[in-house]
Each structure stands twice: as C-alpha cells, then as structure tokens.
Design an enzyme around this catalytic site. Structure first.
Site, PDB file in Angstrom:
ATOM      1  N   ASP A 100      -0.240   5.206   1.250  1.00 58.26           N
ATOM      2  CA  ASP A 100      -0.363   5.958   2.468  1.00 58.26           C
ATOM      3  C   ASP A 100      -0.277   5.074   3.537  1.00 58.26           C
ATOM      4  OD1 ASP A 100      -1.340   8.854   1.657  1.00 58.26           O
ATOM      5  OD2 ASP A 100      -2.744   7.673   0.430  1.00 58.26           O
TER       6      ASP A 100
ATOM      7  N   ASP B 237      -1.443  -0.802   6.064  1.00 61.32           N
ATOM      8  CA  ASP B 237      -1.501  -0.289   7.562  1.00 61.32           C
ATOM      9  C   ASP B 237      -2.924   0.171   7.969  1.00 61.32           C
ATOM     10  OD1 ASP B 237      -1.980   3.342   7.161  1.00 61.32           O
ATOM     11  OD2 ASP B 237      -1.824   1.951   5.379  1.00 61.32           O
TER      12      ASP B 237
ATOM     13  N   ASP C  67       0.759  -1.226   0.189  1.00 55.75           N
ATOM     14  CA  ASP C  67       0.003   0.001   0.032  1.00 55.75           C
ATOM     15  C   ASP C  67       0.988   1.413  -0.225  1.00 55.75           C
ATOM     16  OD1 ASP C  67      -2.286   1.662   0.448  1.00 55.75           O
ATOM     17  OD2 ASP C  67      -1.727   1.817   2.457  1.00 55.75           O
TER      18      ASP C  67
END
Length: 247
Positions: free
Chosen positions: A33, A192, A31
């Site tokens: 961000d 995250d 990922d």
C-alpha cells in the site's frame, strides 16, 4: 480526494543517497500500500465512510490528517485498538468490514506508483530476489499484487499477521530475508509510511521512503536512508547506477 505528500525539500534532512555499501546486491523488499500502488486514497475513503456510518467522532468525517496519524501503514489490530480502545472486538469487526469495502473499490481503480515497471525490469535484469512485505490482510495484498500484474514477480509475500509482531517491529522484514535466504547486509527496502520505515530501519536494512501520500517531514522522523517522490526520481537511479558501478 488528495492526501498531501508534502515537499521533497525534506531531502536535506535525509542521509546519503548512496547504496554502494550493499554491493553485491541480493534482494529488494517492497511494502504494498502506497509503495507499489497509490491505494491510500481508497483506504481513506473506505474508513471515512465506514466510521461516519457508525457515528464515530459524533458523525463528523475523519480528516486526512487523522488518517495519516492514526491509520496509514498500521496493522489492523493496532488500528482497532486506537479507534476503539474500549471495545477491541467491535473495532476488529468494523476494520474487517472496511477491508471488504476496500477490496470492492480497488477492483475499480488501482494505479501503480510512477516508474514501478521500469524498476521491476531493472530488478529482473539483475536477477535479484524480491518480496512483498505488508501489514495488509492477505486477501488485500494478493488482490493488489494480482491487479498490478506482479503475482509472478515476487518470490514470497510476508504478512504482518503471520509474524510475532507486525510493523513497526522489524519481524516481517527479518522473516523476508530469512525466507529468501539472503543477507540483510545486501538488501534494501522500499516503504511509504512511518510504521514501515521504522520496521525496515529496525531490521538493519537501508530503507528508501516514498512520499506517495505521507508528508516528507513526517517520514524523515522515521530515519529513512533517503526519500524519493516515485520510482522515476533521479536520486533513485543515480544510486542504482552507482551501485552497478561498484558491483
């Protein structure tokens, strides 16, 4: 401005830290961000300012908890629907304006997650394929990857909007392994957010959760393979060393 990351005591709720079942490893998916870079504080600031300016929630600024529960890791269409259920088009316009503000902010301050470049070298040394997989708009994703100096590192960039379904559906991760021409049985994911971890798990790949900003106790509910604080976490390197020995 700090968004609480929770305690890593939630490790006790995670599954095994072993990655040996992936040998021989073919690819690693990331990922962006909160996974490559600590960008959530900038997203939070932009949303808080934008929503307060238009009088959202009677002008009361959104809290960090509200951001985590309703915004973090989600696709912009889903955010617009959640924040403006009675006026989706207005919601999309506001979210687009927020993204423009975010891109201005990100040029001033964007920090990589600790240990990222150490992991980058390990991946390159092992000649693994890699992809960035995100719900972020393409303009945001390309800008962050460029600022981090990773434009040439990734073999492909998969955007949620380009798939039939964005995260938390598995489509973006399944598309990534298809484009890279690798087996999901020999690939793992770094994420995250709850939305992202659910997507990786649903795609059938071990998904390692980072407690960059989202509370560990919340991430555990999405069933990550295990949790790490950052890319310097000894649990990660123990798992990678074990994988090396298995290979």
């Amino acid at each position: 401005m700090t968004i609480s990351s929770g305690e890593i005591s939630a490790d006790t709720l995670s599954s095994t830290c072993s990655l040996s079942q992936l040998a021989p490893l073919e690819a690693v998916l990331f990922d962006i961000d909160g996974t490559l870079c600590d960008s959530d504080p900038l997203h939070y600031y932009a949303f808080r300012e934008m929503l307060q300016e238009i009088g959202f929630n009677d002008g009361v600024p959104i809290t960090e908890d509200f951001f985590v529960d309703n915004i973090s890791g989600k696709h912009n269409d889903d955010i617009a629907s959640a924040l403006f259920p009675n006026d989706f088009e207005r919601g999309l316009k506001i979210v687009d304006d927020k993204e423009a503000m975010f891109r201005r902010l990100v040029k001033e301050k964007l920090e990589p997650v600790k240990g990222l470049y150490r992991l980058k070298k390990w991946i390159e040394d092992h000649n693994l394929k890699r992809a960035a997989v995100t719900n972020a708009p393409r303009a945001n994703a390309e800008l962050m990857i460029s600022i981090l100096g990773l434009t040439d590192f990734f073999h492909t960039l998969i955007i949620g909007s380009d798939c039939e379904h964005a995260k938390p559906f598995p489509d973006p991760y399944l598309k990534a392994v298809e484009v890279l021409n690798v087996s999901k049985e020999h690939t793992f994911v770094f994420e995250d957010s709850v939305s992202g971890i659910k997507a990786g798990v649903a795609a059938g790949m071990p998904t390692i959760g980072l407690t960059t900003r989202n509370p560990a106790q919340l991430l555990v509910e999405a069933k990550p393979h295990f949790l790490i604080k950052d890319y310097e976490d000894p649990k990660l390197w123990t798992a990678l060393d074990e994988l090396d020995k298995t290979t």
